[in-house]
Design an enzyme around this catalytic site. Structure first.
Site, PDB file in Angstrom:
ATOM      1  N   HIS A 180       0.827  -1.214   0.000  1.00 35.32           N
ATOM      2  CA  HIS A 180       0.000   0.000   0.000  1.00 35.32           C
ATOM      3  C   HIS A 180       0.856   1.256   0.000  1.00 35.32           C
ATOM      4  O   HIS A 180       1.943   1.289   0.586  1.00 35.32           O
ATOM      5  CB  HIS A 180      -0.989   0.001   1.171  1.00 35.32           C
ATOM      6  N   ASP A 227       6.179   1.875   6.422  1.00 36.82           N
ATOM      7  CA  ASP A 227       4.898   1.173   6.352  1.00 36.82           C
ATOM      8  C   ASP A 227       3.978   2.006   5.446  1.00 36.82           C
ATOM      9  O   ASP A 227       3.384   2.967   5.922  1.00 36.82           O
ATOM     10  CB  ASP A 227       4.322   1.034   7.765  1.00 36.82           C
ATOM     11  N   GLU A 280      -5.344   1.172   2.780  1.00 29.87           N
ATOM     12  CA  GLU A 280      -4.983   0.140   3.746  1.00 29.87           C
ATOM     13  C   GLU A 280      -5.021   0.663   5.171  1.00 29.87           C
ATOM     14  O   GLU A 280      -5.475  -0.031   6.091  1.00 29.87           O
ATOM     15  CB  GLU A 280      -3.590  -0.414   3.429  1.00 29.87           C
ATOM     16  N   GLU A 281      -4.541   1.876   5.382  1.00 28.88           N
ATOM     17  CA  GLU A 281      -4.433   2.408   6.740  1.00 28.88           C
ATOM     18  C   GLU A 281      -5.788   2.653   7.395  1.00 28.88           C
ATOM     19  O   GLU A 281      -5.863   2.831   8.609  1.00 28.88           O
ATOM     20  CB  GLU A 281      -3.603   3.698   6.754  1.00 28.88           C
ATOM     21  N   ASP A 320       4.147  -6.151   3.251  1.00 28.11           N
ATOM     22  CA  ASP A 320       3.971  -5.006   4.135  1.00 28.11           C
ATOM     23  C   ASP A 320       5.111  -5.021   5.144  1.00 28.11           C
ATOM     24  O   ASP A 320       6.014  -5.864   5.057  1.00 28.11           O
ATOM     25  CB  ASP A 320       2.598  -5.081   4.821  1.00 28.11           C
ATOM     26  N   HIS A 355       4.419   3.078  12.959  1.00 29.84           N
ATOM     27  CA  HIS A 355       3.545   4.241  13.159  1.00 29.84           C
ATOM     28  C   HIS A 355       4.271   5.349  13.930  1.00 29.84           C
ATOM     29  O   HIS A 355       3.646   6.153  14.617  1.00 29.84           O
ATOM     30  CB  HIS A 355       2.236   3.842  13.868  1.00 29.84           C
TER      31      HIS A 355
END
Length: 339
Positions: A67, A182, A216-217, A236, A316
């Protein structure tokens, strides 16, 4: 191999330089369409915004998904003092963004710089530390504005996108530091895979396609895939942390995450290949994780599913990986689609 690692590194720098929080991914997918076309492929963008491209091969269709949407924020409202009150896009953690530079993207195409701070950031003023919760965070525009009226006059409004600066660095020792590894690191790996297939003429053992998703998030990136798909692997980030075997220099193979176990036979096959090739790898369980391939399963697709990726520390957050993890992931994918 080194030339492809350099290419992947260049792709990472380019991808992270393109702001693409969930819902604001047009420029990122424009880039994917252009880059994949330049490699000789025929990519397509769906109504939703995902980019799909077939690399070659026939039979037993496999989709490799990454993604390009990222965490970020949106303007929730403009405060009386001209500062912006944000709302989160994805699982953004405000404690990791306090003091971060950012850009604000208006609907008429203007871009302003700013900084994310809590409502009382000065240690010389605050009687006590302000908790870094969303309601206590604000974006200060790098413009002379001290009222809502003045900010509105700049063209800023509710719904505008707030993108954090990525600060991408690859050290001489191979460590990769950036926001949004990510999943832009794995997206870069897949572009590198596409380049190698085209230039080296790999003989693919099945029909292989790439899917770059854009939601995706927020949980629904991979809910639509090609109808003929039999197997899908999310490429991922691999998790690095307490109770996990993976490091930033490994390829991680996920056995289970918050959505349950991945296909047992596929996990076994991938780990066997990694062991046979003497790749540095780990099989791990991710306690708080969800992937595009699980979204496809929930949408009703009858597919085998897997999840792999280079180890990424501090997810994150301002994240860190290593070129060795990139190499191990690239080699595992190459062996799986050509073996």
């Amino acid at each position: 191999m080194s030339s492809y690692m350099d290419f992947i590194k260049e792709q990472l720098y380019t991808l992270t330089s393109i702001p693409s929080p969930s819902g604001f991914t047009r420029k990122a997918t424009d880039y994917l369409l252009s880059e994949l076309s330049s490699l000789g492929y025929s990519p397509e963008r769906s109504n939703k915004g995902n980019v799909f491209v077939t690399l070659g091969g026939s039979g037993s269709p496999l989709v490799l998904a990454a993604h390009v949407d990222t965490l970020g924020a949106m303007v929730r409202s403009i405060k009386d003092n001209g500062r912006l009150r944000p709302t989160t896009l994805g699982g953004h953690q405000w404690s990791t963004a306090d003091g971060e530079n950012c850009t604000i993207h208006t609907r008429d195409g203007r871009v302003y710089t700013g900084v994310v701070l809590n409502t009382e950031p000065s240690a010389h003023v605050a009687d006590q530390k302000t908790e870094q919760l969303e309601e206590n965070m604000e974006i200060l525009l790098d413009e002379n504005t001290a009222s809502a009226k003045e900010t509105l006059a700049l063209g800023v409004q509710t719904g505008d996108i707030i993108a954090m600066d990525p600060r991408t660095i690859v050290t001489e020792s191979g460590y990769i530091k950036s926001r949004f590894l990510d999943d832009k690191l794995s997206a870069a790996i897949l572009i590198g895979l596409a380049k190698a297939i085209r230039e080296e003429g790999w003989k693919l053992n099945r029909k292989v396609s790439l899917l770059f998703t854009v939601y995706e998030e927020v949980g629904h990136g991979g809910c639509v895939v090609s109808d003929d798909t039999e197997e899908m692997i999310s490429v991922d980030m691999g998790c690095v942390g307490d109770d996990l075997g993976c490091t930033e220099r490994m390829v991680s193979i996920c056995a289970k995450d918050s959505g349950g176990p991945y296909n047992y036979d596929l996990v076994t096959t991938l780990s066997n290949i990694a062991r046979e090739l003497d790749l540095d790898y780990a099989i791990d369980v991710y306690p708080h994780y969800g992937s595009d391939v699980e979204t496809a399963l929930r949408a009703g697709y009858d597919i085998r599913h897997g999840l792999i990726g280079p180890g990424v520390y501090a997810s994150h957050n301002y994240e860190r990986s290593h070129m060795d993890g990139v190499r191990n992931t690239f080699e595992l994918l190459k062996a799986y689609i050509t073996k």
